[in-house]
Design a protein around this motif. Structure first.
Motif, mmCIF file in Angstrom:
data_model
loop_
_atom_site.group_PDB
_atom_site.id
_atom_site.type_symbol
_atom_site.label_atom_id
_atom_site.label_comp_id
_atom_site.label_asym_id
_atom_site.label_seq_id
_atom_site.Cartn_x
_atom_site.Cartn_y
_atom_site.Cartn_z
ATOM 1 N N GLU A 86 -9.150 69.088 -21.323
ATOM 2 C CA GLU A 86 -7.932 68.271 -21.325
ATOM 3 C C GLU A 86 -8.055 67.120 -22.333
ATOM 4 O OE1 GLU A 86 -7.609 67.270 -17.171
ATOM 5 O OE2 GLU A 86 -6.185 68.911 -16.817
ATOM 6 N N ALA A 126 -2.120 73.097 -18.369
ATOM 7 C CA ALA A 126 -2.762 72.089 -19.220
ATOM 8 C C ALA A 126 -1.771 71.525 -20.239
ATOM 9 C CB ALA A 126 -3.967 72.703 -19.935
ATOM 10 N N ASN A 139 0.591 69.179 -18.416
ATOM 11 C CA ASN A 139 -0.074 67.913 -18.103
ATOM 12 C C ASN A 139 -0.255 67.048 -19.345
ATOM 13 O OD1 ASN A 139 -0.277 68.649 -15.407
ATOM 14 N ND2 ASN A 139 -2.356 69.483 -15.623
ATOM 15 N N ALA A 140 -0.394 67.699 -20.495
ATOM 16 C CA ALA A 140 -0.574 66.962 -21.758
ATOM 17 C C ALA A 140 0.755 66.530 -22.363
ATOM 18 C CB ALA A 140 -1.338 67.822 -22.760
#
Length: 324
Positions: A170, A229, A232-233
């Motif tokens: 991440e 991912a 979330n980014a």
């Protein structure tokens, strides 16, 4: 949100000045206020003092380097960034890491050194040491044909069941997003996966159908991990080019970098050793040594370098006004 405000620009040999200026300048437009140029030279040996002619060559090289760096500093300072020059004598990777420990830098940038004549082993010894041991992100720069970053690739190893490894993935993705947005580059995200001992399992024909189903399920799982991912980014599907591919990362990542003409590859460096901290792993080591692009290495949050710190070097020149 990630932000780079202080950069350590390490110089220990020849470099493409215009290409380096173009890349560093592209990042300084996104909040960078301070750049320290660190020039490192190997120390003179006792023999040099006995050989006046050779000793003078070392002195002239130092003077030429100083003139070159003052020119580089002035060019960087022209964009409103405070620029310092520092000089050090010793092992380049040690001096760079020591300065990074006490300087509160966000990023180290260093032109690539080519110690080997073998085309596919492009990074020099200092570069590999930095990628392995420097506690802050390291960008080993190689000039592109266009002298600018147009395509950036992020290689991530998503493993939700392994918190440290997943957290590093991440972090790598976050850096890739930052770099791509800073320089206006196209962002590619690479995630590889495989089935342990698939070839030997497929040799048993009775398992073929089972392996096919397992392969489909595992691919869907890894695609879900990647989508999570990216969400979330804060990255939308329209911002990236996805490469979810089956096979070994050490083979596939260089292939994708080459096929899509990637200018900068961002990766995490992991792998435990007997020394406290994390060091470059086998996969990352092979990939970073093999690709022709510039490389950007990110460490886990709990990384501890074995390189001892020492007092910081005194500044020897200042250009521009401080924005800090």
């Amino acid at each position: 949100m990630k932000k780079v405000s202080a950069i350590l620009l390490a110089i220990d040999g020849d470099y493409d000045e215009q290409a380096l200026l173009t890349e560093v300048a592209s990042i300084t437009t996104d909040g960078v206020s301070h750049i320290t140029i660190l020039s490192i030279m190997e120390p003179e040996t006792d023999d040099l003092h006995k050989n006046v002619a050779v000793s003078n060559l070392h002195k002239w090289e130092s003077e030429a380097r100083s003139t070159q760096l003052k020119k580089l500093s002035a060019a960087l300072a022209g964009s409103g960034v405070q620029v310092d020059i520092q000089y050090a004598t010793g092992k380049p990777y040690l001096e760079i890491i020591r300065e990074s420990l006490g300087g509160h830098y966000d990023l180290v940038i260093k032109p690539a050194a080519h110690d080997s004549g073998i085309k596919r082993l492009l990074l020099g010894g200092t570069d590999i040491q930095l990628l392995s041991l420097c506690p802050i992100p390291v960008w080993i720069f190689q000039p592109t044909v266009s002298k600018s970053l147009k395509k950036i690739a992020v290689a991530i190893d998503l493993q939700p069941n392994e918190p440290e490894r997943h957290a590093l993935a991440e972090k790598v993705l976050d850096w890739g997003k930052y770099m791509a947005r800073s320089v206006g580059a196209e962002l590619h995200v690479i995630h590889t996966w495989s089935i342990y001992r698939e070839e030997s399992l497929r040799a048993r024909s009775a398992l073929s159908e089972t392996i096919d189903k397992l392969s489909d399920n595992k691919e869907q799982l890894h695609r879900k991990w990647l989508n999570d991912a990216l969400r979330n980014a804060g990255l939308g599907s329209d911002e990236i080019h996805e490469h979810v591919v089956k096979g070994e990362a050490r083979h596939l990542i260089p292939k994708i970098v080459d096929e899509f003409e990637i200018d900068l590859l961002v990766m995490g460096t992991v792998g435990r050793t007997g020394i406290p901290g994390f060091f470059i792993g086998n996969t990352a080591d092979l990939v970073l040594r093999t690709v022709d692009s510039s490389v950007f290495a990110v460490k886990p949050e709990n990384f501890v370098t074995p390189v001892a710190s020492h007092s910081r070097l005194s500044r020897t020149a200042n250009f521009g006004e401080s924005g800090r």
